[in-house]
Write an enzyme that holds these catalytic residues in place. Structure first.
Site, PDB file in Angstrom:
ATOM      1  N   HIS A   1      65.876  41.660  18.723  1.00 20.63           N
ATOM      2  CA  HIS A   1      64.494  41.941  19.151  1.00 20.63           C
ATOM      3  C   HIS A   1      63.523  40.860  18.688  1.00 20.63           C
ATOM      4  O   HIS A   1      62.620  40.482  19.437  1.00 20.63           O
ATOM      5  CB  HIS A   1      64.022  43.295  18.607  1.00 20.63           C
ATOM      6  CG  HIS A   1      64.427  44.468  19.456  1.00 20.63           C
ATOM      7  ND1 HIS A   1      64.035  44.612  20.765  1.00 20.63           N
ATOM      8  CD2 HIS A   1      65.167  45.565  19.157  1.00 20.63           C
ATOM      9  CE1 HIS A   1      64.532  45.755  21.242  1.00 20.63           C
ATOM     10  NE2 HIS A   1      65.227  46.349  20.291  1.00 20.63           N
TER      11      HIS A   1
ATOM     12  N   GLY B   1      66.457  52.252  14.281  1.00 13.49           N
ATOM     13  CA  GLY B   1      65.915  50.924  14.040  1.00 13.49           C
ATOM     14  C   GLY B   1      64.716  50.696  14.940  1.00 13.49           C
ATOM     15  O   GLY B   1      64.640  51.265  16.034  1.00 13.49           O
TER      16      GLY B   1
ATOM     17  N   CYS C   1      68.437  51.829  22.896  1.00  8.53           N
ATOM     18  CA  CYS C   1      67.241  51.148  22.407  1.00  8.53           C
ATOM     19  C   CYS C   1      66.022  51.963  22.798  1.00  8.53           C
ATOM     20  O   CYS C   1      65.935  52.429  23.936  1.00  8.53           O
ATOM     21  CB  CYS C   1      67.187  49.759  23.048  1.00  8.53           C
ATOM     22  SG  CYS C   1      65.773  48.786  22.503  1.00  8.53           S
ATOM     23  N   LEU C   2      65.081  52.119  21.878  1.00 11.57           N
ATOM     24  CA  LEU C   2      63.884  52.915  22.192  1.00 11.57           C
ATOM     25  C   LEU C   2      63.051  52.281  23.309  1.00 11.57           C
ATOM     26  O   LEU C   2      62.294  52.977  23.970  1.00 11.57           O
ATOM     27  CB  LEU C   2      63.021  53.105  20.938  1.00 11.57           C
ATOM     28  CG  LEU C   2      63.656  53.946  19.818  1.00 11.57           C
ATOM     29  CD1 LEU C   2      62.696  54.075  18.652  1.00 11.57           C
ATOM     30  CD2 LEU C   2      64.088  55.319  20.302  1.00 11.57           C
TER      31      LEU C   2
ATOM     32  N   GLN D   1      58.593  45.836  19.537  1.00  8.08           N
ATOM     33  CA  GLN D   1      58.621  47.137  20.218  1.00  8.08           C
ATOM     34  C   GLN D   1      57.327  47.927  20.018  1.00  8.08           C
ATOM     35  O   GLN D   1      57.119  48.945  20.666  1.00  8.08           O
ATOM     36  CB  GLN D   1      59.813  47.975  19.730  1.00  8.08           C
ATOM     37  CG  GLN D   1      61.153  47.346  20.105  1.00  8.08           C
ATOM     38  CD  GLN D   1      62.296  48.228  19.655  1.00  8.08           C
ATOM     39  OE1 GLN D   1      62.731  48.159  18.510  1.00  8.08           O
ATOM     40  NE2 GLN D   1      62.775  49.081  20.552  1.00  8.08           N
TER      41      GLN D   1
ATOM     42  N   HIS E   1      71.320  44.223  16.394  1.00  5.77           N
ATOM     43  CA  HIS E   1      70.503  44.727  17.501  1.00  5.77           C
ATOM     44  C   HIS E   1      69.013  44.479  17.218  1.00  5.77           C
ATOM     45  O   HIS E   1      68.280  43.968  18.073  1.00  5.77           O
ATOM     46  CB  HIS E   1      70.776  46.220  17.719  1.00  5.77           C
ATOM     47  CG  HIS E   1      69.922  46.836  18.793  1.00  5.77           C
ATOM     48  ND1 HIS E   1      70.433  47.249  20.002  1.00  5.77           N
ATOM     49  CD2 HIS E   1      68.595  47.108  18.822  1.00  5.77           C
ATOM     50  CE1 HIS E   1      69.430  47.741  20.736  1.00  5.77           C
ATOM     51  NE2 HIS E   1      68.305  47.681  20.032  1.00  5.77           N
ATOM     52  N   GLU E   2      68.580  44.832  15.997  1.00  6.56           N
ATOM     53  CA  GLU E   2      67.160  44.666  15.649  1.00  6.56           C
ATOM     54  C   GLU E   2      66.793  43.190  15.550  1.00  6.56           C
ATOM     55  O   GLU E   2      65.698  42.782  15.960  1.00  6.56           O
ATOM     56  CB  GLU E   2      66.835  45.385  14.332  1.00  6.56           C
ATOM     57  CG  GLU E   2      67.054  46.892  14.368  1.00  6.56           C
ATOM     58  CD  GLU E   2      66.422  47.576  15.561  1.00  6.56           C
ATOM     59  OE1 GLU E   2      65.324  47.166  15.981  1.00  6.56           O
ATOM     60  OE2 GLU E   2      67.030  48.504  16.109  1.00  6.56           O
TER      61      GLU E   2
HETATM   62 NI    NI Z   1      66.301  48.171  20.398  1.00  6.21          NI
END
Ligand code: NI
Length: 191
Positions: free
Chosen positions: A144, A45, A98-99, A50, A140-141
């Site tokens: 963000h 995701g 998470c990236l 991000q 989760h997304e």
């Molecule tokens: Ni994330």
């Protein structure tokens, strides 16, 4: 084009993202770049904050999990102007990463079911309910685009235990194997 990923501590990750409309410039290109960036970084995701854009856009490609999780089969979707209108069901613990927070994986508690309304990349409206792994990834997304990161949802103790690692990420003392925008990295004076 692979885009740099904002690292923990970056101010864009903390903004409540704004809706976009159909006139948003180069949206197809942005979505393509975001998928490319996410796949390069082995993510499932990625949300627009991000890639340093405070807009209500995120995308998910759960297909790498399709052998383990039936609902991940063909699950590759774009979510524009999403609104989670209801969360319900049993609270579940699941490990998340998470990236923007490379190298940290923690169990996060979230409700098991969601009801979400959103537009896809063709501006088709969707009104859907999800549970299980997909509900987890969407939440989760979705966090963000609300300016929330998974460490916010940890206990005070867990937060304290990872504080040093989070600081290292913000200061660029990690090498995730993809390009990041580190908020606290000292800028080089000469280019
Ligand atoms: Ni994330």
């Amino acid at each position: 084009m692979i885009l740099p990923v904002t690292a923990y501590g970056h101010p864009t990750l903390r903004k409540k993202a704004e809706d976009i409309d159909q006139n948003y410039e180069n949206l197809d290109q942005l979505i393509g770049n975001m998928f490319e960036t996410m796949h390069y970084a082995n993510g499932i995701g990625l949300a627009a904050p991000q890639v340093n854009l405070p807009i209500r856009l995120f995308l998910i490609d759960a297909t790498p999990y399709e052998n383990d999780i039936p609902e991940a089969k063909d699950f590759k979707k774009v979510f524009i102007n999403a609104e989670i209108v209801d969360k319900r069901g049993e609270e579940l613990n699941m490990e998340e990463g998470c990236l923007s927070i490379p190298g940290i994986h923690e169990e996060v508690t979230r409700p098991g079911e969601i009801h979400i309304k959103y537009y896809d990349e063709n501006w088709t409206f969707h009104d859907e309910k999800y549970s299980g792994m997909i509900a987890r990834i969407i939440q989760h997304e979705y966090d963000h685009i609300e300016g929330i990161l998974f460490p916010d949802r940890l206990s005070t103790l867990r937060k304290t235990l990872i504080r040093g690692k989070l600081k290292d990420i913000a200061y660029g003392k990690v090498d995730p194997g993809y390009k990041m925008l580190y908020p606290k990295l000292k800028k080089k004076t000469a280019k």
